[in-house]
Design a protein around this motif. Structure first.
Motif, mmCIF file in Angstrom:
data_model
loop_
_atom_site.group_PDB
_atom_site.id
_atom_site.type_symbol
_atom_site.label_atom_id
_atom_site.label_comp_id
_atom_site.label_asym_id
_atom_site.label_seq_id
_atom_site.Cartn_x
_atom_site.Cartn_y
_atom_site.Cartn_z
ATOM 1 N N SER A 88 -5.693 -6.713 -6.036
ATOM 2 C CA SER A 88 -5.592 -5.531 -5.185
ATOM 3 C C SER A 88 -4.844 -5.890 -3.905
ATOM 4 O O SER A 88 -4.835 -7.038 -3.480
ATOM 5 C CB SER A 88 -6.977 -4.973 -4.862
ATOM 6 N N GLY A 89 -4.202 -4.890 -3.325
ATOM 7 C CA GLY A 89 -3.453 -5.083 -2.095
ATOM 8 C C GLY A 89 -1.987 -4.753 -2.286
ATOM 9 O O GLY A 89 -1.562 -4.300 -3.348
ATOM 10 N N SER A 90 -1.206 -4.975 -1.235
ATOM 11 C CA SER A 90 0.227 -4.697 -1.287
ATOM 12 C C SER A 90 0.967 -5.679 -0.390
ATOM 13 O O SER A 90 0.368 -6.352 0.447
ATOM 14 C CB SER A 90 0.512 -3.258 -0.850
ATOM 15 N N LEU A 91 2.276 -5.739 -0.578
ATOM 16 C CA LEU A 91 3.143 -6.603 0.214
ATOM 17 C C LEU A 91 4.205 -5.745 0.892
ATOM 18 O O LEU A 91 4.707 -4.798 0.290
ATOM 19 C CB LEU A 91 3.826 -7.648 -0.675
ATOM 20 N N GLY A 92 4.568 -6.068 2.113
ATOM 21 C CA GLY A 92 5.600 -5.352 2.835
ATOM 22 C C GLY A 92 6.864 -6.185 2.941
ATOM 23 O O GLY A 92 6.804 -7.422 2.965
ATOM 24 N N ALA A 93 8.019 -5.517 2.998
ATOM 25 C CA ALA A 93 9.297 -6.211 3.091
ATOM 26 C C ALA A 93 10.184 -5.559 4.141
ATOM 27 O O ALA A 93 10.109 -4.349 4.378
ATOM 28 C CB ALA A 93 10.012 -6.182 1.745
ATOM 29 N N THR A 94 11.026 -6.367 4.769
ATOM 30 C CA THR A 94 12.064 -5.882 5.675
ATOM 31 C C THR A 94 13.330 -6.653 5.381
ATOM 32 O O THR A 94 13.285 -7.792 4.910
ATOM 33 C CB THR A 94 11.695 -6.081 7.162
ATOM 34 N N GLY A 95 14.476 -6.016 5.642
ATOM 35 C CA GLY A 95 15.714 -6.717 5.384
ATOM 36 C C GLY A 95 16.922 -6.010 5.932
ATOM 37 O O GLY A 95 16.813 -4.986 6.621
ATOM 38 N N THR A 96 18.083 -6.550 5.593
ATOM 39 C CA THR A 96 19.352 -6.005 6.045
ATOM 40 C C THR A 96 20.276 -5.775 4.854
ATOM 41 O O THR A 96 20.124 -6.396 3.796
ATOM 42 C CB THR A 96 20.039 -6.950 7.043
ATOM 43 N N VAL A 97 21.228 -4.885 5.058
ATOM 44 C CA VAL A 97 22.241 -4.558 4.058
ATOM 45 C C VAL A 97 23.576 -5.069 4.575
ATOM 46 O O VAL A 97 23.922 -4.843 5.742
ATOM 47 C CB VAL A 97 22.303 -3.032 3.818
ATOM 48 N N SER A 98 24.326 -5.748 3.717
ATOM 49 C CA SER A 98 25.652 -6.237 4.075
ATOM 50 C C SER A 98 26.579 -5.979 2.897
ATOM 51 O O SER A 98 26.421 -6.603 1.833
ATOM 52 C CB SER A 98 25.603 -7.730 4.405
ATOM 53 N N GLY A 99 27.491 -5.046 3.050
ATOM 54 C CA GLY A 99 28.336 -4.654 1.922
ATOM 55 C C GLY A 99 27.461 -4.047 0.849
ATOM 56 O O GLY A 99 26.626 -3.194 1.122
#
Length: 161
Positions: A88-99
């Motif tokens: 049970s539970g969740s994971l969070g993500a952050t990031g960037t876009v390049s092309g």
């Protein structure tokens, strides 16, 4: 979604987008939500190995802000491929876009069989199809189970508009 529905959705995404080239002309503006699924394995390293040896499957949501070249996301509804194993539970993500590519990090805490587990790692991949119709990515990270230890694992996931 059940474990089997997640698996079926994953195969449908692979059939539809795995052979697609990275998107040639990316959107310049707008915030787009992508929905999909993924698989994780402590022993597989290529997408086909990860799928074949997956110990869990899960759902993915990502929001991409093309004007600011950023993304956020969440992995949730984890289902073990071992009957009776509770996650049970969740994971969070952050990031960037390049092309037509993206990269980022993820982290979070979950519970497996009642034991707290902390996850962290990196993700990377490409937008594919016309107008960035889908995201296909891989991940690499660690899971540290309280009082037990740390293991490494890899993931493969895809999400479509």
């Amino acid at each position: 979604m059940s474990e089997q529905q997640i698996i079926d959705t994953g195969y449908a995404l692979i059939d539809q987008f795995a052979s697609e080239a990275p998107t040639a002309t990316m959107p310049a503006s707008g915030i787009v939500t992508y929905q999909g699924v993924g698989a994780a394995s402590p022993s597989g390293s290529t997408p086909s190995e990860i799928i074949a040896t997956a110990t869990s499957v899960y759902q993915v949501t990502a929001q991409v802000d093309f004007a600011n070249s950023t993304m956020t996301g969440q992995a949730y509804n984890f289902q073990s491929t071992t009957p009776g194993y509770d996650i049970s539970g969740s994971l969070g993500a952050t990031g960037t876009v390049s092309g037509s590519s993206f990269s980022g990090t993820y982290s979070g805490s979950m519970t497996e069989q009642g034991i707290p587990v902390t996850y962290s790692g990196t993700i990377a991949g490409d937008f594919v199809g016309g107008d960035a119709a889908a995201m296909i990515g891989t991940g690499s990270g660690t899971a540290t189970a309280q009082g037990i230890g740390t293991i490494g694992f890899n993931s493969y996931w895809g999400a479509a508009r």
